[in-house]
Write a protein that holds these residues in place. Structure first.
Motif, PDB file in Angstrom:
ATOM      1  N   ARG A  42     -20.145  -6.086   3.015  1.00  0.00           N
ATOM      2  CA  ARG A  42     -18.982  -6.046   2.119  1.00  0.00           C
ATOM      3  C   ARG A  42     -19.325  -6.417   0.679  1.00  0.00           C
ATOM      4  NH1 ARG A  42     -13.979  -5.418   4.242  1.00  0.00           N
ATOM      5  NH2 ARG A  42     -13.009  -6.602   2.566  1.00  0.00           N
ATOM      6  N   ASP A 102     -14.908  -2.300  -0.632  1.00  0.00           N
ATOM      7  CA  ASP A 102     -13.670  -1.650  -0.209  1.00  0.00           C
ATOM      8  C   ASP A 102     -13.796  -1.033   1.179  1.00  0.00           C
ATOM      9  OD1 ASP A 102     -15.457   0.106  -1.183  1.00  0.00           O
ATOM     10  OD2 ASP A 102     -14.064   1.226  -2.454  1.00  0.00           O
ATOM     11  N   TRP A 103     -14.894  -1.334   1.867  1.00  0.00           N
ATOM     12  CA  TRP A 103     -15.009  -0.821   3.220  1.00  0.00           C
ATOM     13  C   TRP A 103     -14.848  -1.918   4.249  1.00  0.00           C
ATOM     14  CZ3 TRP A 103     -14.867   3.399   6.112  1.00  0.00           C
ATOM     15  CH2 TRP A 103     -14.783   4.616   5.410  1.00  0.00           C
ATOM     16  N   GLU A 148       0.815  -1.196   0.000  1.00  0.00           N
ATOM     17  CA  GLU A 148       0.000   0.000   0.000  1.00  0.00           C
ATOM     18  C   GLU A 148       0.861   1.263   0.000  1.00  0.00           C
ATOM     19  OE1 GLU A 148      -3.213  -1.154   2.831  1.00  0.00           O
ATOM     20  OE2 GLU A 148      -2.771   0.881   3.481  1.00  0.00           O
ATOM     21  N   ASP A 202      -6.713  -0.361  -0.641  1.00  0.00           N
ATOM     22  CA  ASP A 202      -7.954  -0.901  -1.193  1.00  0.00           C
ATOM     23  C   ASP A 202      -8.990  -1.185  -0.116  1.00  0.00           C
ATOM     24  OD1 ASP A 202      -5.847  -3.537  -2.283  1.00  0.00           O
ATOM     25  OD2 ASP A 202      -6.569  -3.139  -0.265  1.00  0.00           O
ATOM     26  N   GLN A 203      -8.610  -0.948   1.120  1.00  0.00           N
ATOM     27  CA  GLN A 203      -9.572  -1.088   2.197  1.00  0.00           C
ATOM     28  C   GLN A 203      -9.694   0.230   2.946  1.00  0.00           C
ATOM     29  OE1 GLN A 203     -11.304  -4.161   3.392  1.00  0.00           O
ATOM     30  NE2 GLN A 203     -10.949  -4.276   1.192  1.00  0.00           N
ATOM     31  N   HIS A 204     -10.896   0.730   2.995  1.00  0.00           N
ATOM     32  CA  HIS A 204     -11.105   1.939   3.791  1.00  0.00           C
ATOM     33  C   HIS A 204     -11.643   1.540   5.149  1.00  0.00           C
ATOM     34  CE1 HIS A 204     -10.622   4.118   0.064  1.00  0.00           C
ATOM     35  NE2 HIS A 204     -11.514   3.309  -0.480  1.00  0.00           N
TER      36      HIS A 204
END
Ligand SMILES: Nc1nc2c(ncn2[C@@H]2O[C@H](COP(=O)(O)OP(=O)(O)OP(=O)(O)O)[C@@H](O)[C@H]2O)c(=O)[nH]1
Ligand SMILES: [Mg+2]
Ligand SMILES: [Zn+2]
Ligand SMILES: [Zn+2]
Length: 1597
Positions: free
Chosen positions: A1532, A1537-1538, A996, A1478-1480
């Protein structure tokens, strides 16, 4: 060798070789020297053994012998005598039956060495024997160790010796004082299980503490000298035909033949216990066998004791002297048997007869080994006699009962020590009360019963929300909390029971007494519950073989749990008492009285007692209690608090506890059936000498409850329990031992499933435990080779399990076991043979078992030494435990996991990365300033570039920029790589984020490149545009100058004095004439609208013809006039529906987004306007880029092309309007005609000066300074100040990382305590944040002089550059003023941009003297410096901020706003620290009501918090779900992406709960809704708690 009888000659030879004087003819001399007159035998032997008097007086303690040191893992044999005791201890503690083979390596080596050197055969050498001084009799060593050990080591020695089926000392003499001790305590812990004949039918068995078993004892003693080896014959007597075992040390063992120096008089005891099989049992009844070492003539006390306690005493002799009185007192209880050896030459049959008659012995009482008898025959006849005695004798006595006899003979009893007695009394006082265990637990240990189980259920329900139903989540949760506190109250309502009071008092005693107490407790409790338990366990085992008896098994299991009572239950109660007390007010006396409990428990841990980590009955960890114990422990050992953790996992009753006990010499509860419950931890000290190697101070060992097979697990739903336990312990450990018994491979498969699952979870949360598979009961030596095929199969299975587990956790990228963890089938598998060598109860521990376990231990210690991550400390262990367990309580472990160590590591990484990023940016900003300066000076006198082609310059600058960017990016990537190489700071925990951040670096470079190129192009184009104007102006000036010069000539020619008015008149005339002559072509203005339209079309064009069509529908000129209103062009109906479903309406959301975009763009335009430059297409491109980025960020908010086009048109419209104006202004300002007019007065003045030949120097110097230099210097300062401000702000904690910013922002809101603040924060996070940042900047700089310091610094740099340039130009040989000035400009050209216009004006009519000018120039530069300094000091911060080229608030905002995404449910901003991810995720979610959501029917604001909702079975509806109900748990699927994590502590959202509770009414009014129903628990939250929850949420220390 063992089975063959030894001949007399053989024995003699052995004796001779011992170095005994040849005059002593036979082996009896063994104890000959015992009574010799030498003093202090003991002392000299102890000295030989290296057991200094310190050990003798202070005694060895368990912690000393258990600690891990250099010797723990060496294979080296003992080198010298002082190694021997340790060598013995090490082997014995691991249950190695070869422990008594005690020979120094040096002895064998020296022999070998000799022979290898001697090439010639030296036969004398063969008869030589090693120096007897180097060999010690094993019995001496054992005796010495017993003498030097404290009660607990003695117990451990006896226990392990009996496991090895070694005889243990019954009477231990001190050879110096001739005083003897009965080793009752030492044997207390030995529990034996056997099946006497009468139970063989029923398959029942007896399990008992051997010291309380009333058994017939048969004693064997020796009178005078004896040629029969008593001990060896005894060994044979006790061994069955298949297996010979050395129970007693005898002369034919390693060093068994060497002189006994202190061990004569030792009376050993062993037991023969039947297994219930007639064919195998030597004796069908249990028998105790005692063996007195030495001659009874010298040890009358012992002999008399034996005569009073034994059923029979067998007296071995060679030469019976009639005068010896065999019977010290008449009324002895034992039958006497005489055992003689007719084969010996001293055998005197007459004497035997005489004695026998004297004693009135019958024929049966005399056993003679006749000449024809071999050993086997002899043993047989002896055995027959013993059987006879045992069957007939009434004389049975337990060792406990022997105490009375011992006292009679002045033999002391080891249990008589005051500490032991005190401990016993305390323990008895507690255990005497126990009648019915279940009832006792209810009465005396009430807190841990149903209440604690109910608490556990509530705790888990709080996270899992299984029974939520239609109720409101937050109300439900609040109710659960209230129920919990009620239960705590109930716990507190109990008075502390008598048993607990006694228990706590007793463990508060100091030192050894406490240890005795706990041991007594343990034994007493064991005695109480054993009878019931061992039966139940047996039944359980039986029933488990056939899983059809489900109900029965369940019942037995319940009974097992009810009937078990151990010290752990008392500690458990202590934990509950403590936890409950924490709910009392802090000031309450009873609470304060209990505060020391964790420390007590920590001390016990330190003393080596196991502490219960997981309560297996309630399936829960009392987190506060265990945490506080660990904190206390950390304090106690600080700073030596580093630990490594080893755990064992496996099917129940597969010998896990046995394995750990064997490996580390510890005492985890071991038994057949289900016995370990939950998980226990224990500390082992690491000795200084290996600390460096292992990098830790303690090893923590965790023993766990066996995992159940799925069939069994079904019965009581323990599948969940097993999973939880496995996840926890795997997560805690550095190494996990997976114990597998080979017999049940199907069970194994199921257990592996659980284990692999746990490993996968750990991988996902960043912990990397190592694992070792131990296959038990594999007896073949070559197991490892043979099993290579099995290992392959095994790995395949593991892979299969991995895939299954990965699927369940939705982490399908894990395909193979090796994806989950580092594992090598060849080094990760261990094969361990069965524990027993033969059939219990008479079987000793298998040497192979012990050796294999030793190998495993070595390997594990090596592995621990190689653990890459530096060891955890105790506090970190605590932290892990808490977060693992909290996550375990949720259904979805991986997504529920939160750990402050991980958070810390992440924050550190972000902080570091931010620093690098800023260094990168700052450098680029500075570079761009210089590059722009170069471009601005291009084509002027100040230019110092070689090229005269602007595009060439631009290209070269761009490539320079690219090169610089590349090198900076590489540096960033390098920093990142280096960062992950370090071993400190748990960087491995955030390894997953590396990619990341690496991507963020790439993105940063790309963005920087775009922005730099844009800036360069813009600067170049604008400069280019100016060139033409500059040329025109230059020409005009030349014309004017020429005209002025002509005018001067003309006037001079008149030769009359002219007044100023006349001159003015002349000048004016000339001016009008010249202007008329000059041609002024009107400067063309560009139509910015057209240009913007083009850009817009280019931007939208690729979105299809429809988009273009939309563009055509409206002209830009009509756009951006009215405020932008989103009408919600589509799905209006659905939108309405959704607004009913307590969801922010789509229209509202889109409008909010649009507003925020428009806001940002307006700001951008305003900034451009402020700079008063010309229009450039890059501006509008920049704006479109911004819009695109924002729209992209809000993709969830589905919008259509109509919306996009109209928004862009709106923005472009007003931007174009503004830019048009800016452009026109620019043209105006730079219009040559206007410029000329503007300077008319100046030219006139100059004209007059020249005409009148006034000295222009001072004036010109001032002009140059003020018109050319000053603006350039100010510009320079403004360009640099922005970065300085940012740099300064970044040193403040608030701006170091995102989470700190969030924290500070929210904390500030709380401090300000104004509804309006919360409202605008909720309405528009971005604009609130921006405003707040600006506020912070102003606050920071208004109070300090930092800003002025920066300005002054830059000013100084400029001034010194200017002065240098002046000096250089002075010394240079500039021919005239023009070149002089040009030289100066050139010198400054790379830093300052000097206005060409001003310079041109300055040069006109300049007749100043160069030298004079230079002089004046220096002076006026000085003046300027003063002026500027004053100006800087005086001007306000707002003024300053306006003129900066880098806007600090923007820079800071982009840094702290992160990706700009907001939680799809509650709009909390994403907290990820990297640019690209890619993950909030958000650290803190808030009740949706704060955003204005309300309930459909009631119209009340909602209290739902998404972090709770995602754990519930609720549903949501949104545009993403196409307005259909969708389960929260599967959010999801909609927002892949959360990553919304459940509220782990259930306190995390306290902040918002507090806010909502407080401003419920105001919010409702503001949103035109009814106030929410605030859950009761919310109202109790205090400001302090709200603050605290913020800290926790953002991991702020
Ligand atoms: N035959 C045989 N018995 C063993 C072996 N290892 C242990 N035992 C015996 O098996 C019984 C159970 O051993 P434990 O060490 O208590 O087993 P555990 O796995 O800790 O059991 P739980 O904690 O209840 O799951 C004890 O009586 C041991 O003596 C072995 O290798 N072979
Ligand atoms: Mg166990
Ligand atoms: Zn949320
Ligand atoms: Zn994000």
């Amino acid at each position: 060798m063992a089975e063959s009888a030894l001949s007399m000659e053989g024995m003699n030879a052995v004796v001779d070789s011992c170095g005994d004087p040849p005059s002593t003819p036979c082996s009896a001399s063994k104890d000959g020297c015992q009574t010799g007159g030498e003093d202090a035998h003991l002392e000299s032997l102890l000295k030989d053994l290296g057991l200094t008097t310190e050990y003798y007086t202070k005694k060895l303690s368990l912690s000393t012998i258990l600690e891990i040191n250099e010797k723990t893992t060496t294979d080296e044999p003992a080198k010298c005598k002082s190694d021997l005791p340790w060598y013995f201890l090490k082997k014995l503690m691991m249950g190695n039956v070869t422990a008594r083979n005690l020979k120094c390596a040096s002895v064998c080596e020296s022999r070998c060495d000799d022979t290898s050197v001697n090439t010639e055969l030296d036969f004398d050498d063969l008869l030589d024997s090693p120096d007897s001084g180097d060999v010690l009799n094993p019995l001496d060593i054992i005796t010495a160790l017993f003498l030097c050990s404290d009660g607990f080591v003695q117990q451990e020695l006896a226990l392990k010796m009996s496991l090895c089926q070694f005889s243990v000392p019954l009477l231990l003499p001190n050879c110096d004082t001739n005083h003897c001790t009965l080793m009752l305590w030492a044997m207390r812990d030995i529990v034996k299980k056997y099946r006497p004949q009468n139970l063989s039918e029923s398959k029942g068995f007896t399990e008992e503490r051997i010291v309380v078993s009333e058994l017939p004892m048969i004693s064997f003693v020796r009178l005078g000298e004896c040629s029969l080896s008593k001990s060896e014959i005894l060994n044979k007597l006790l061994s069955n035909s298949q297996q010979y075992h050395d129970t007693f040390v005898h002369h034919d063992m390693d060093c068994g033949d060497s002189l006994r120096r202190i061990s004569n008089g030792v009376t050993e005891i062993t037991w023969y216990l039947p297994c219930g099989n007639r064919n195998m049992d030597v004796f069908s009844q249990p028998v105790a066998v005692a063996n007195l070492r030495g001659d009874i003539a010298s040890f009358e006390t012992q002999y008399s004791f034996l005569c009073q306690t034994s059923a029979a005493v067998f007296v071995f002799f060679d030469d019976l002297k009639s005068e010896f009185n065999l019977l010290p007192n008449k009324d002895h209880k034992a039958q006497i048997f005489l055992v003689g050896n007719h084969q010996n030459k001293n055998f005197n049959f007459d004497a035997v007869k005489e004695v026998a008659t004297n004693l009135g012995l019958k024929k049966d009482n005399i056993i003679i080994k006749t000449k024809k008898m071999n050993d086997a025959d002899f043993v047989k006849s002896l055995r027959k006699t013993v059987i006879d005695v045992v069957e007939k004798s009434e004389m049975k006595m337990s060792i406990e009962q022997m105490v009375v006899v011992a006292r009679e003979f002045g033999i002391s009893v080891d249990e008589d020590s005051p500490e032991c007695q005190a401990g016993k009394q305390n323990a008895d006082a507690i255990t005497a009360e126990i009648q019915d265990i279940l009832k006792y637990k209810e009465d005396q240990l009430p807190l841990q019963g149903e209440i604690w189980k109910e608490l556990t259920r509530l705790e888990k329900e709080e996270f899992r929300l299984k029974k939520l139903g239609s109720e409101n989540i937050e109300t439900y949760k609040s109710d659960l909390q209230i129920q919990k506190s009620k239960l705590r109250k109930k716990q507190n309502s109990y008075d502390i029971s008598t048993a607990m009071t006694r228990f706590i008092t007793a463990i508060s005693s100091q030192g050894i007494e406490r240890c005795y107490f706990l041991k007594w407790m343990r034994m007493n409790l064991d005695n109480v519950s054993r009878i019931k338990l061992s039966g139940l366990r047996e039944q359980y085992k039986e029933k488990c073989k056939n899983s059809e008896n489900k109900e029965e098994i369940k019942e037995i299991d319940r009974q097992l749990s009810n009937s078990s009572l151990g010290t752990e239950h008392f500690f458990r109660e202590m934990g509950q008492i403590y936890e409950a007390s924490l709910c009392l007010p802090e000031t309450q006396e009873s609470r304060r009285q209990l505060q020391h409990l964790p420390k007590l428990c920590a001390q016990l841990l330190l003393d080596g007692f196991p502490v219960e980590l997981v309560d297996g009955d309630a399936s829960n960890i009392p987190l506060r209690w265990v945490s506080d114990v660990l904190s206390q422990l950390s304090d106690l050992v600080s700073p030596k608090n580093k630990i490594l953790v080893v755990t064992v996992l496996g099917v129940q009753s597969t010998g896990k506890s046995t394995l750990l006990n064997t490996m580390f010499g510890v005492q985890f509860a071991v038994s057949s059936g289900r016995c370990t419950r939950g998980a226990f931890m224990l500390l082992i000290k690491i000795n200084e000498d290996v600390k460096r190697l292992l990098n830790c101070d303690f090893m923590v060992i965790i023993d766990t409850e066996g995992l159940k097979s799925p069939e069994l697990a079904q019965l009581d739903n323990s599948h969940e329990h097993d999973n939880e336990l496995a996840t926890l312990v795997v997560g805690l450990s550095d190494i996990t031992i997976i114990n597998i018994a080979m017999e049940n491979s199907t069970e194994m498969k199921d257990i592996l499933q659980i284990v692999v699952h746990a490993f996968l979870r750990m991988k996902e949360v960043g912990k990397h435990p190592k694992c070792q598979f131990v296959h038990q009961n594999v007896s073949d030596v070559s197991a490892h080779e043979k099993n290579s095929r099995d290992r392959k199969l095994f790995l395949e299975q593991l892979n299969e399990m991995t895939q299954a587990a990965a699927k369940m956790e939705k982490k399908e990228e894990n395909k193979k076991f090796t994806d989950v963890m580092e594992y090598n089938p060849d080094t990760g598998n261990w094969y361990i043979p069965g524990l027993w060598n033969g059939n219990p109860p008479m079987a000793p521990v298998n040497t192979g078992y012990s050796e294999a376990v030793f190998d495993l231990k070595k390997n594990i210690i090596q592995l621990l030494g190689r653990c890459e991550s530096s060891a955890n400390n105790i506090m970190e262990f605590k932290e892990w435990m808490t977060s693992l367990w909290n996550a375990v309580k949720h259904e979805n472990f991986i997504f529920s996991f939160r750990n402050s160590l991980v958070a810390d590591a992440y924050m550190k990484l972000c902080t570091e990365f931010n620093k690098w990023e800023w260094e990168f940016k700052k450098e680029m900003y500075t570079w761009v300033i210089d590059a722009e300066t170069k471009i601005s000076n291009f084509g002027t006198v100040a230019a110092n570039s070689e090229t005269s082609d602007m595009s060439e310059l631009l290209t070269s600058l761009k490539s320079e920029a690219s090169a610089l960017l590349s090198s900076k990016e590489t540096k960033l990537q390098q920093n990142l790589t280096e960062y992950f190489k370090q071993t400190e700071g748990h960087v491995y925990l955030v390894e997953g984020h590396k990619e990341e951040f690496s991507n963020s670096a790439k993105t940063l470079r790309k963005e920087m490149e775009r922005s730099v190129f844009n800036q360069l192009t813009t600067a170049a184009d604008i400069r280019q545009g100016m060139t033409e104007i500059d040329r025109i102006k230059e020409n005009h000036k030349k014309e004017i100058e020429k005209a002025v010069c002509d005018l001067i000539d003309r006037c001079r020619k008149k030769k009359v004095q002219m007044t100023d008015t006349e001159l003015d008149k002349e000048f004016n005339k000339m001016w009008s004439k010249t202007l008329k002559k000059l041609s002024f072509s009107e400067q063309k203005t560009t139509d910015v609208f057209t240009r913007v339209s083009k850009c817009l079309r280019a931007n939208v064009g690729h979105k299809g013809s429809h988009a273009c069509q939309l563009l055509d529908e409206k002209t830009l000129k009509d756009c951006g006039i009215q405020p932008f209103k989103y009408a919600g062009s589509f799905k209006r109906f659905a939108d309405k529906v959704i607004s009913l479903f307590n969801f922010k309406s789509h229209t509202m959301a889109v409008q909010e987004m649009s507003d925020s975009i428009i806001d940002a763009c307006t700001k951008f335009v305003a900034e451009r306007m402020e700079r008063k430059t010309n229009y450039h297409d890059t501006y509008i491109q920049e704006i479109l880029h911004m819009i695109d980025a924002k729209l992209h960020n809000n993709q969830d908010l589905k919008t259509d092309i109509e919306f996009e086009v109209s928004l862009k048109q709106h923005i472009c419209g007003f931007a174009a309007r503004q830019f048009q104006k800016m452009h026109e202004d620019f043209i105006q300002v730079n219009d040559p005609y206007r410029c000329l007019i503007k300077n008319k007065d100046k030219f006139c003045a100059d004209f007059k000066d020249v005409f009148q030949e006034r000295d222009q120097c001072q004036k010109k110097a001032e002009e140059f300074t003020n018109q050319c230099l000053k603006p350039a210097v100010e510009d320079f300062v403004n360009r640099h100040l922005g970065t300085d401000i940012v740099g300064e702000m970044l040193t403040i904690q608030t701006f170091s990382v995102r989470s700190s910013f969030q924290y500070s922002l929210l904390l500030d809101l709380l401090t300000k305590n104004k509804f309006e603040g919360y409202q605008s924060y909720s309405r528009s996070y971005e604009s609130y944040a921006k405003k707040w940042i600006l506020e912070q900047i102003k606050k920071t700089f208004s109070s300090s002089s930092t800003m002025f310091k920066f300005e002054d610094q830059h000013l100084k740099t400029c001034i010194s550059r200017i002065n240098d340039a002046i000096n250089k130009a002075r010394t240079g040989n500039s021919s005239d003023l023009k070149t002089f000035v040009e030289d100066i400009c050139k010198e400054l050209g790379d830093k300052l941009v000097i206005s060409q216009d001003a310079l041109g004006n300055f040069m006109i009519l300049n007749k100043a003297d160069q030298k004079q000018f230079a002089k004046w120039l220096t002076a006026s530069v000085d003046d300027m410096t003063k002026d500027l300094r004053e100006k800087f000091e005086k001007s306000g911060i707002e003024m300053k901020l306006k003129h900066l080229s880098v806007q600090p608030e923007n820079e800071l905002f982009t840094r702290v706003v992160g990706c700009g995404k907001q939680c799809p449910f509650c709009a909390s901003p994403c907290d990820a620290g990297s640019k690209v991810h890619d993950q909030h995720w958000a650290s803190l979610h808030r009740p949706k009501g704060l955003g204005g959501c309300n309930y459909l029917f009631t119209g009340k604001l909602t209290t739902d918090i998404c972090s709770s909702s995602v754990a519930s079975d609720g549903h949501f509806i949104s545009s993403a779900t196409n307005y259909k109900l969708h389960p929260y748990k599967e959010y999801r699927k909609m927002y892949p992406d959360w990553d919304i994590r459940p509220d782990v502590s259930s306190q995390a959202s306290d902040y918002w709960k507090y806010v909502m509770a407080k401003y419920n009414g105001t919010f409702a009014k503001a949103y035109d809704a009814k106030p929410a129903d605030i859950p009761a628990a919310w109202k109790k939250i205090t400001t302090k708690e709200a603050k605290q929850s913020l800290k926790v949420s953002f991991s702020i220390k």
